[in-house]
Design a protein around this motif. Structure first.
Motif, PDB file in Angstrom:
ATOM      1  N   PRO A  78       6.500 -26.690  -9.178  1.00 32.90           N
ATOM      2  CA  PRO A  78       6.479 -25.247  -8.944  1.00 32.90           C
ATOM      3  C   PRO A  78       5.237 -24.840  -8.157  1.00 32.90           C
ATOM      4  CG  PRO A  78       6.585 -25.747 -11.292  1.00 32.90           C
ATOM      5  CD  PRO A  78       6.434 -27.035 -10.575  1.00 32.90           C
ATOM      6  N   MET A  79       5.419 -23.891  -7.261  1.00 34.48           N
ATOM      7  CA  MET A  79       4.331 -23.397  -6.425  1.00 34.48           C
ATOM      8  C   MET A  79       4.032 -21.957  -6.797  1.00 34.48           C
ATOM      9  SD  MET A  79       3.829 -26.030  -4.464  1.00 34.48           S
ATOM     10  CE  MET A  79       2.914 -25.517  -3.051  1.00 34.48           C
ATOM     11  N   ALA A  80       2.734 -21.618  -6.816  1.00 33.24           N
ATOM     12  CA  ALA A  80       2.331 -20.231  -7.054  1.00 33.24           C
ATOM     13  C   ALA A  80       2.586 -19.443  -5.770  1.00 33.24           C
ATOM     14  CB  ALA A  80       0.863 -20.176  -7.429  1.00 33.24           C
ATOM     15  N   ILE A  81       3.117 -18.248  -5.929  1.00 28.91           N
ATOM     16  CA  ILE A  81       3.518 -17.442  -4.776  1.00 28.91           C
ATOM     17  C   ILE A  81       2.491 -16.341  -4.539  1.00 28.91           C
ATOM     18  CG2 ILE A  81       5.338 -15.923  -3.914  1.00 28.91           C
ATOM     19  CD1 ILE A  81       7.259 -17.720  -5.566  1.00 28.91           C
ATOM     20  N   GLY A  82       2.072 -16.213  -3.266  1.00 29.60           N
ATOM     21  CA  GLY A  82       1.088 -15.193  -2.898  1.00 29.60           C
ATOM     22  C   GLY A  82       1.668 -13.792  -2.999  1.00 29.60           C
ATOM     23  N   PRO A  83       0.822 -12.758  -3.002  1.00 30.61           N
ATOM     24  CA  PRO A  83       1.280 -11.378  -3.203  1.00 30.61           C
ATOM     25  C   PRO A  83       2.217 -10.866  -2.097  1.00 30.61           C
ATOM     26  CG  PRO A  83      -1.065 -11.431  -2.680  1.00 30.61           C
ATOM     27  CD  PRO A  83      -0.638 -12.844  -2.880  1.00 30.61           C
ATOM     28  N   ASP A  84       1.973 -11.258  -0.838  1.00 32.03           N
ATOM     29  CA  ASP A  84       2.848 -10.790   0.245  1.00 32.03           C
ATOM     30  C   ASP A  84       4.249 -11.374   0.111  1.00 32.03           C
ATOM     31  OD1 ASP A  84       0.796  -9.317   1.358  1.00 32.03           O
ATOM     32  OD2 ASP A  84       0.164 -10.933   2.708  1.00 32.03           O
ATOM     33  N   LEU A  85       4.312 -12.654  -0.212  1.00 32.99           N
ATOM     34  CA  LEU A  85       5.610 -13.310  -0.386  1.00 32.99           C
ATOM     35  C   LEU A  85       6.285 -12.852  -1.675  1.00 32.99           C
ATOM     36  CD1 LEU A  85       7.612 -15.360   0.751  1.00 32.99           C
ATOM     37  CD2 LEU A  85       6.323 -17.158  -0.381  1.00 32.99           C
ATOM     38  N   ALA A  86       5.486 -12.531  -2.689  1.00 32.06           N
ATOM     39  CA  ALA A  86       6.037 -12.057  -3.966  1.00 32.06           C
ATOM     40  C   ALA A  86       6.793 -10.744  -3.781  1.00 32.06           C
ATOM     41  CB  ALA A  86       4.923 -11.891  -4.991  1.00 32.06           C
ATOM     42  N   ALA A  87       6.395  -9.931  -2.809  1.00 32.96           N
ATOM     43  CA  ALA A  87       7.101  -8.677  -2.541  1.00 32.96           C
ATOM     44  C   ALA A  87       8.512  -8.943  -2.018  1.00 32.96           C
ATOM     45  CB  ALA A  87       6.321  -7.852  -1.518  1.00 32.96           C
ATOM     46  N   VAL A  88       8.731 -10.130  -1.461  1.00 30.05           N
ATOM     47  CA  VAL A  88      10.042 -10.484  -0.905  1.00 30.05           C
ATOM     48  C   VAL A  88      10.904 -11.207  -1.929  1.00 30.05           C
ATOM     49  CG1 VAL A  88      11.209 -11.807   0.909  1.00 30.05           C
ATOM     50  CG2 VAL A  88       9.084 -10.617   1.418  1.00 30.05           C
ATOM     51  N   ILE A  89      10.346 -12.218  -2.609  1.00 26.40           N
ATOM     52  CA  ILE A  89      11.175 -13.068  -3.471  1.00 26.40           C
ATOM     53  C   ILE A  89      10.823 -13.003  -4.952  1.00 26.40           C
ATOM     54  CG2 ILE A  89      11.647 -14.683  -1.595  1.00 26.40           C
ATOM     55  CD1 ILE A  89       9.654 -16.599  -2.910  1.00 26.40           C
ATOM     56  N   GLY A  90       9.754 -12.350  -5.306  1.00 27.14           N
ATOM     57  CA  GLY A  90       9.353 -12.274  -6.708  1.00 27.14           C
ATOM     58  C   GLY A  90       8.151 -13.162  -6.984  1.00 27.14           C
ATOM     59  N   SER A 147       4.641 -21.341   4.115  1.00 24.25           N
ATOM     60  CA  SER A 147       3.837 -22.294   3.352  1.00 24.25           C
ATOM     61  C   SER A 147       2.396 -21.807   3.176  1.00 24.25           C
ATOM     62  CB  SER A 147       3.869 -23.674   4.007  1.00 24.25           C
ATOM     63  OG  SER A 147       3.208 -23.629   5.254  1.00 24.25           O
ATOM     64  N   LYS A 148       1.938 -20.924   4.045  1.00 26.99           N
ATOM     65  CA  LYS A 148       0.586 -20.362   3.905  1.00 26.99           C
ATOM     66  C   LYS A 148       0.475 -19.491   2.662  1.00 26.99           C
ATOM     67  CE  LYS A 148      -0.270 -20.357   8.859  1.00 26.99           C
ATOM     68  NZ  LYS A 148      -0.461 -19.535  10.064  1.00 26.99           N
ATOM     69  N   HIS A 149       1.591 -19.008   2.163  1.00 26.23           N
ATOM     70  CA  HIS A 149       1.603 -18.109   1.001  1.00 26.23           C
ATOM     71  C   HIS A 149       1.909 -18.847  -0.305  1.00 26.23           C
ATOM     72  CE1 HIS A 149       1.324 -14.490   3.497  1.00 26.23           C
ATOM     73  NE2 HIS A 149       2.079 -15.151   4.342  1.00 26.23           N
ATOM     74  N   LEU A 150       1.974 -20.191  -0.232  1.00 25.94           N
ATOM     75  CA  LEU A 150       2.270 -21.000  -1.413  1.00 25.94           C
ATOM     76  C   LEU A 150       1.057 -21.838  -1.787  1.00 25.94           C
ATOM     77  CD1 LEU A 150       5.814 -22.299  -0.447  1.00 25.94           C
ATOM     78  CD2 LEU A 150       5.273 -20.426  -1.985  1.00 25.94           C
ATOM     79  N   LYS A 151       0.778 -21.924  -3.087  1.00 26.67           N
ATOM     80  CA  LYS A 151      -0.309 -22.750  -3.603  1.00 26.67           C
ATOM     81  C   LYS A 151       0.205 -23.499  -4.824  1.00 26.67           C
ATOM     82  CE  LYS A 151      -3.796 -19.555  -2.009  1.00 26.67           C
ATOM     83  NZ  LYS A 151      -4.742 -18.520  -2.348  1.00 26.67           N
ATOM     84  N   PRO A 152      -0.321 -24.684  -5.087  1.00 27.82           N
ATOM     85  CA  PRO A 152       0.115 -25.408  -6.284  1.00 27.82           C
ATOM     86  C   PRO A 152      -0.153 -24.586  -7.547  1.00 27.82           C
ATOM     87  CG  PRO A 152      -1.172 -26.829  -4.861  1.00 27.82           C
ATOM     88  CD  PRO A 152      -1.262 -25.459  -4.292  1.00 27.82           C
ATOM     89  N   ALA A 153       0.828 -24.571  -8.425  1.00 25.69           N
ATOM     90  CA  ALA A 153       0.695 -23.761  -9.657  1.00 25.69           C
ATOM     91  C   ALA A 153      -0.152 -24.460 -10.694  1.00 25.69           C
ATOM     92  CB  ALA A 153       2.064 -23.480 -10.233  1.00 25.69           C
TER      93      ALA A 153
END
Length: 153
Positions: A78-90, A147-153
């Motif tokens: 699982p990857m942690a999702i950044g705030p900008d991407l979270a507005a799109v997919i959660g 991928s710039k908005h994803l970080k390892p959880a």
């Protein structure tokens, strides 16, 4: 023997070509017959190929099911999702494959795929933040930008 016959036929063709007008008409009549012969040979060649495929199927059935290829655990992490991407997919952490799937669901739901060139995505306000302010990106660019908005959880 077959090579001698083909050599004679080739010699006859050359002689007919040198003679000119009347010989050309005769050669034109023979050409359609030759086209039919290769078609029969092609059909004959296809039949043995089907027979060869049947034993392969039987061998697979006898040997049992093949082992499924193991998935790379790094792709399932699982990857942690950044705030900008979270507005799109959660905000829920998920693997990269699920992130891509969610983005495509969003694109299709909002009709953001370009109608003339389906490889391009027209960004709305939420996606512009993810795409670095670009109004339109190709689907290949999209993966790098996401991928710039994803970080390892």
């Amino acid at each position: 023997m077959a090579t001698k016959k083909t050599a004679k036929k080739a010699g006859a063709k050359k002689a007919a070509a040198k003679k000119g007008g009347a010989a050309k008409k005769g050669a034109a009549k023979k050409a359609p017959a030759k086209k039919a012969a290769p078609a029969k040979k092609a059909a004959a060649k296809k039949a043995p190929a089907k027979k060869a495929a049947a034993p392969a199927k039987k061998a697979a059935a006898k040997g049992g099911a093949k082992k499924k290829r193991a998935l790379n655990p790094a792709l399932l992490a699982p990857m942690a999702i950044g705030p900008d991407l979270a507005a799109v997919i959660g905000e829920k952490p998920r693997p990269r494959s699920e992130v891509a799937k969610s983005i495509w669901e969003y694109i299709h739901k909002h009709g953001l795929q370009d109608q003339q060139n389906k490889r391009n995505i027209n960004a709305d306000d939420n996606l512009k933040k993810v795409f670095g302010g670009k109004a339109q990106v190709s689907m290949f660019e999209m993966t790098a930008l996401v991928s710039k908005h994803l970080k390892p959880a």
